[in-house]
Design an enzyme around this catalytic site. Structure first.
Site, PDB file in Angstrom:
ATOM      1  N   ASN A   1      -9.949  -0.252  -0.650  1.00  0.00           N
ATOM      2  CA  ASN A   1      -8.494  -0.110  -0.590  1.00  0.00           C
ATOM      3  C   ASN A   1      -7.890  -0.722  -1.849  1.00  0.00           C
ATOM      4  O   ASN A   1      -7.932  -1.931  -2.030  1.00  0.00           O
ATOM      5  CB  ASN A   1      -7.986  -0.828   0.670  1.00  0.00           C
ATOM      6  CG  ASN A   1      -6.485  -0.708   0.853  1.00  0.00           C
ATOM      7  OD1 ASN A   1      -5.766  -0.321  -0.061  1.00  0.00           O
ATOM      8  ND2 ASN A   1      -6.013  -1.061   2.037  1.00  0.00           N
TER       9      ASN A   1
ATOM     10  N   HIS B   1      -3.300   7.470   1.594  1.00  0.00           N
ATOM     11  CA  HIS B   1      -3.654   6.131   1.112  1.00  0.00           C
ATOM     12  C   HIS B   1      -5.061   5.825   1.617  1.00  0.00           C
ATOM     13  O   HIS B   1      -5.365   5.996   2.797  1.00  0.00           O
ATOM     14  CB  HIS B   1      -2.651   5.113   1.637  1.00  0.00           C
ATOM     15  CG  HIS B   1      -3.125   3.700   1.495  1.00  0.00           C
ATOM     16  ND1 HIS B   1      -3.608   3.199   0.315  1.00  0.00           N
ATOM     17  CD2 HIS B   1      -3.206   2.688   2.411  1.00  0.00           C
ATOM     18  CE1 HIS B   1      -3.965   1.940   0.498  1.00  0.00           C
ATOM     19  NE2 HIS B   1      -3.737   1.604   1.753  1.00  0.00           N
TER      20      HIS B   1
ATOM     21  N   CYS C   1       0.818  -1.226   0.000  1.00  0.00           N
ATOM     22  CA  CYS C   1       0.000   0.000   0.000  1.00  0.00           C
ATOM     23  C   CYS C   1       0.849   1.273   0.000  1.00  0.00           C
ATOM     24  O   CYS C   1       0.351   2.346  -0.349  1.00  0.00           O
ATOM     25  CB  CYS C   1      -0.956   0.004   1.188  1.00  0.00           C
ATOM     26  SG  CYS C   1      -2.108  -1.379   1.161  1.00  0.00           S
TER      27      CYS C   1
END
Ligand code: ACO
Length: 324
Positions: free
Chosen positions: A281, A251, A114
């Site tokens: 996500n 993020h 990520c």
């Protein structure tokens, strides 16, 4: 005088197919209310059969090139941040290079899950400032749907597929914080926590692709601390306070992490770009996806100060300050 890495264009791509929380709840023991309350996610996009990470990356990159008004032939470096490459090798970046850019230029993938886009931005910025590249394509692209255990409700509701891209080019700056471009990047990792968020397979361990596994509570706890720390270090390195920022583009992991981080920083929630509700996500793709949306809808304007931050498996985490 100092060389700066200026973002010239942004682009993104989400696969056509969406899966709502209600659709998930018809297949596993979960509910729209639980997912929205704990994560803020309403739906995720999932790549079609045969649609690969490189396809998503190329679609986002084409949009970024068009936005920048730059031809692929002008690119002299391609970096793709991904944890879900088409194959173990060759790099997904090489496929992008073959489709969009001149033969012979360097292309490689960056793997920081990520945090991949922040890591990629740091790499590209260092290439530019070292004078080794003038115009680069940086893409975050993921097909996490391929590595989810769709029976595991603690993970499968959280992730989605997508890609985001930026075209950057070298520009002479003064070295001051008023310059356009990347002003600083800050990267970290702590592999002692590798078993809190990982994939239970791989070429050298199981010879399988594996599935995402996560200790959600621990990840949450580390995320809020690490993200606030790296934002503070980024602000301190640039002699700024949170009030000086125009935008935080985090993020997009989940809404509660975004809210907790903003609160910890004392940042006006209206300055936080949030898109996690629309695509869940998407790992390395989530920052450029959010950036693209906020640039295109006119929120983020040229000259504004944007701080980006991310944390992911590893753990890895980091931040970057950019004047658009
Ligand atoms: N639907 C319904 N119930 C669920 C679901 C689901 N999808 N998933 C878990 N539950 C249940 C659990 O089984 C548990 O039930 P129990 O009390 O009967 O045992 C209950 O909900 C609470 O589970 P917790 O894991 O304690 O729930 P929590 O409030 O911590 O929320 C979540 C879980 C959303 C995963 C949270 O921990 C979180 O956001 N963690 C961060 C994870 C993350 O964002 N990872 C992304 C990668 S890292 C990054 O990008 C920063």
């Amino acid at each position: 005088m100092t060389l700066r890495t200026v973002i010239r264009g942004v682009g993104s791509y989400l696969p056509e197919r969406t899966i709502s929380n209600a659709e998930l709840a018809s297949q596993i023991d979960t509910s729209d209310a639980w997912i929205v309350e704990r994560t803020g996610i309403h739906e995720r996009h999932v790549a079609a059969d045969g649609e690969k990470t490189s396809d998503l990356a190329i679609a986002a990159a084409k949009r970024a090139l068009t936005h920048a008004g730059i031809d692929g032939a002008a690119i002299d470096l391609v970096v793709v941040a991904t944890a879900t490459p088409d194959q173990t090798f060759p790099a997904t970046a090489a496929k992008v290079q073959a489709q969009l850019c001149r033969p012979g230029i360097p292309s490689f993938d960056v793997q920081a899950v990520c945090s991949g886009f922040i890591y990629g931005l740091a790499v590209v910025d260092n290439f530019v400032r070292a004078g080794q590249c003038k115009t680069a394509l940086l893409i975050g692209a993921e097909t996490f749907s391929r590595i989810l255990d769709w029976q595991d409700r603690t993970t499968c509701v959280l992730f989605g597929d997508g890609a985001g891209a930026v075209v950057v080019s070298a520009e002479q700056g003064t070295g001051a914080g008023t310059d356009r471009g990347v002003l600083s990047t800050h990267l970290h990792s702590d592999g002692r926590h590798h078993d809190m968020l990982y994939v239970d397979g791989g070429p050298s361990s199981t010879q399988t692709t594996g599935h995402v596994r996560m200790k959600g509570r621990e990840v949450f706890r580390h995320a809020v601390v690490n993200l606030a720390d790296t934002v503070h270090e980024c602000l301190a390195a640039n002699h700024l306070t949170a009030a000086d920022l125009d935008w935080l583009v985090p993020h997009q992991a989940n809404r509660r992490i975004l809210d907790s981080t903003a609160q910890k920083l004392g940042l006006d929630p209206a300055k936080v770009v949030i898109t996690v509700d629309q695509h869940a996500n998407t790992s390395a793709a989530s920052i450029p996806l959010a950036l693209d949306l906020a640039v295109r809808d006119g929120r983020i304007k040229p000259g504004q100060l944007v701080l980006m931050e991310a944390m992911g498996g590893g753990f890895t985490w980091g931040s970057a300050l950019v004047r658009m």
